[in-house]
Design an enzyme around this catalytic site. Structure first.
Site, PDB file in Angstrom:
ATOM      1  N   THR A  23       9.990  -7.137 -12.428  1.00 56.89           N
ATOM      2  CA  THR A  23       9.562  -8.359 -12.752  1.00 56.89           C
ATOM      3  C   THR A  23       8.649  -8.776 -11.698  1.00 56.89           C
ATOM      4  OG1 THR A  23      11.482  -9.391 -13.392  1.00 56.89           O
ATOM      5  CG2 THR A  23      10.375 -11.082 -12.521  1.00 56.89           C
TER       6      THR A  23
ATOM      7  N   CYS B 292       6.870   5.884  17.398  1.00 60.94           N
ATOM      8  CA  CYS B 292       8.263   5.948  17.790  1.00 60.94           C
ATOM      9  C   CYS B 292       9.104   6.864  16.389  1.00 60.94           C
ATOM     10  CB  CYS B 292       9.059   4.834  17.902  1.00 60.94           C
ATOM     11  SG  CYS B 292       8.368   4.111  19.520  1.00 60.94           S
TER      12      CYS B 292
ATOM     13  N   GLN C  85      -7.184  -0.873   5.226  1.00 61.58           N
ATOM     14  CA  GLN C  85      -7.741  -1.330   6.267  1.00 61.58           C
ATOM     15  C   GLN C  85      -9.254  -2.032   6.089  1.00 61.58           C
ATOM     16  OE1 GLN C  85      -6.431  -2.439   8.959  1.00 61.58           O
ATOM     17  NE2 GLN C  85      -4.436  -1.185   8.921  1.00 61.58           N
TER      18      GLN C  85
ATOM     19  N   ALA D 255       0.828  -1.220   0.001  1.00 62.34           N
ATOM     20  CA  ALA D 255      -0.053   0.149  -0.173  1.00 62.34           C
ATOM     21  C   ALA D 255       0.834   1.410  -0.003  1.00 62.34           C
ATOM     22  CB  ALA D 255      -0.962  -0.089   1.289  1.00 62.34           C
ATOM     23  N   THR D 256       1.930   1.366   0.676  1.00 61.83           N
ATOM     24  CA  THR D 256       2.926   2.497   0.370  1.00 61.83           C
ATOM     25  C   THR D 256       3.205   2.663  -0.880  1.00 61.83           C
ATOM     26  OG1 THR D 256       3.781   1.844   2.710  1.00 61.83           O
ATOM     27  CG2 THR D 256       5.218   3.173   1.366  1.00 61.83           C
TER      28      THR D 256
ATOM     29  N   SER E  48      -3.354  -3.790   0.230  1.00 59.42           N
ATOM     30  CA  SER E  48      -2.072  -4.409   0.657  1.00 59.42           C
ATOM     31  C   SER E  48      -2.384  -5.927   1.364  1.00 59.42           C
ATOM     32  CB  SER E  48      -1.411  -3.521   1.729  1.00 59.42           C
ATOM     33  OG  SER E  48      -0.189  -4.440   2.083  1.00 59.42           O
ATOM     34  N   ALA E  49      -1.625  -6.801   0.912  1.00 58.90           N
ATOM     35  CA  ALA E  49      -1.991  -8.296   0.832  1.00 58.90           C
ATOM     36  C   ALA E  49      -1.831  -8.532   2.696  1.00 58.90           C
ATOM     37  CB  ALA E  49      -1.201  -9.315   0.191  1.00 58.90           C
ATOM     38  N   HIS E  50      -0.701  -8.080   3.175  1.00 58.93           N
ATOM     39  CA  HIS E  50      -0.507  -8.322   4.546  1.00 58.93           C
ATOM     40  C   HIS E  50      -1.401  -7.960   5.519  1.00 58.93           C
ATOM     41  CE1 HIS E  50       1.578  -5.156   6.713  1.00 58.93           C
ATOM     42  NE2 HIS E  50       1.574  -4.697   5.611  1.00 58.93           N
TER      43      HIS E  50
END
Ligand SMILES: *Cc1c(COP(=O)(O)O)cnc(C)c1O
Length: 380
Positions: free
Chosen positions: A235, A321, A179, A73-74, A197-199
């Protein structure tokens, strides 16, 4: 060691074993380059990519040609915003203060390049209104970017109405839906660009997609062999893409039941903590919110000490952080929380493998540890 109960699914999710199984052959026997046109290895890889593209398109109500695979997603956000910035003669962008850094940092970069960005302020529930977007639009506005659901609070923005306003005024609309995809019914109706995003949906890390509505002017950011119809060279990550496709398919199949199950567990957690811990409040709208997220602020608690005491659960807190220091979350600050309350906020995010037992244990642990943190504080 007994591992803590994982309640940080908004940070990342484990790969579903069914997703992993689908991916495995594409690392070994079927390792071909999807761009190889001259033999079976390439053909089968290309076909697997197209199946995954269909699976991703289907969960969004898009067509296959509108899906561009990226590294996550970034990258999708970077491609969407910078790509439009470079392709358009208009240089004004509108976004929201509570966006992910993967939007805010791109906007800061566009400002350095001479762009202008309006950052809309949410109300104390974390919501913005269609009127705010309407009022902020200018003749030189190129694009409005509003996240579908917030990663810290789960707050869901009124995406349909926002998109409609932008359509009417001829302004492009992008949504970081990282999300939302797989958790809510998401469709690209009225939307020009959408990141995922997949994760975050039980697929692997390092793979994502950008939906690009046909005809959307977009300058490429990754130059190379002209992969992905010239929109993103490099690729193709075939196992990752196959995993993303499978993850999207699985999420779509179970979306409704899973949302109900998780909402019940989340409500159980939230109601119990609100009841048993005086001085607890919910951050963000409780009405327009993802089913599996609860962001709670605990009054009169040192946030850092609380997180150290919460050894039995894996959660994240209302701080970010940076290299220099621990800052209160920009999302909670934009919703008018004090620095102390932002630091003393905890995000609980549930997921596919969260059980009732997990929630029961988490409740008693949090109750005990907030009490302990408060007592330690008084003794000191
Ligand atoms: C996780 C997340 C991102 C970043 O996604 P990556 O695939 O890790 O780059 C962007 N936006 C939101 C809302 C997220 O939750």
């Amino acid at each position: 060691m007994n591992r803590p109960i994982y309640l940080d699914y908004n940070a990342t999710t484990p790969v579903d074993s069914r997703v992993l199984e689908t991916m495995l052959p594409w690392f070994t026997e079927q390792f071909g380059n999807a761009a190889s046109r001259t033999h079976l290895y390439g053909w089968e890889a290309a076909e697997a990519v197209e199946i995954a593209r269909r699976q991703v398109a289907r969960i969004l109500g898009a067509t296959e040609k509108e899906i561009v695979f990226t590294s996550g997603a970034t990258e999708s956000n970077n491609l969407a915003l910078t790509g439009v910035f470079e392709a358009s003669s208009k240089k004004h962008f509108i976004t929201v203060q509570t966006e992910h850094k993967a939007i805010l940092d791109v906007c800061a970069y566009l400002e350095k390049l001479g762009g202008e960005v309006t950052y809309l302020a949410p109300d104390t529930d974390g919501l913005i209104t269609p009127q705010q977007v309407s009022d902020a639009l200018r003749p030189d506005t190129a694009l409005v970017s509003v996240m579908w659901a917030n990663n810290e609070t789960g707050v869901i923005q009124p995406i349909r109405e926002l998109a409609r306003i932008c359509n009417e005024r001829g302004v492009l609309f992008h949504s970081d839906a990282t999300q939302a995809v797989g958790k809510l019914p998401v469709s690209v109706e009225g939307i020009d660009l959408l990141s995922l995003s997949a994760h975050k949906l039980y697929g692997p890390k390092g793979i994502g997609a950008l939906y690009v509505r046909k005809g959307t002017p977009l300058n490429i950011q990754m130059h190379g062999g002209g992969h992905e119809r010239g929109r993103r060279s490099g690729t193709l990550n075939v196992p990752g893409i196959v995993g993303l496709g499978k993850a999207a398919e699985l999420a779509q199949q179970t979306l409704t039941q899973e949302a109900e199950r998780l909402a019940a567990l989340r409500d159980q957690l939230e109601t119990q903590l609100l009841q048993q811990i005086p001085g607890t409040r919910v951050n963000g709208s409780r009405i327009s919110r993802l089913p599996q997220v609860s962001n709670l602020a605990f009054e009169a608690v040192d946030g850092e000490a609380l997180l150290i005491n919460l050894t039995r659960i894996a959660v994240s807190n209302g701080s970010a952080c940076t290299s220099a220091s621990v800052l209160p979350s920009h999302v909670l600050k934009a919703m008018d929380l004090s620095d102390d309350l932002a630091h003393a906020s905890v995000r609980f995010s549930l997921g596919r493998y969260t059980t009732e037992e997990n929630i029961a244990e988490a409740i008693s642990h949090v109750v005990a540890m907030v009490a302990k943190t408060r007592t330690d504080f008084l003794v000191m």
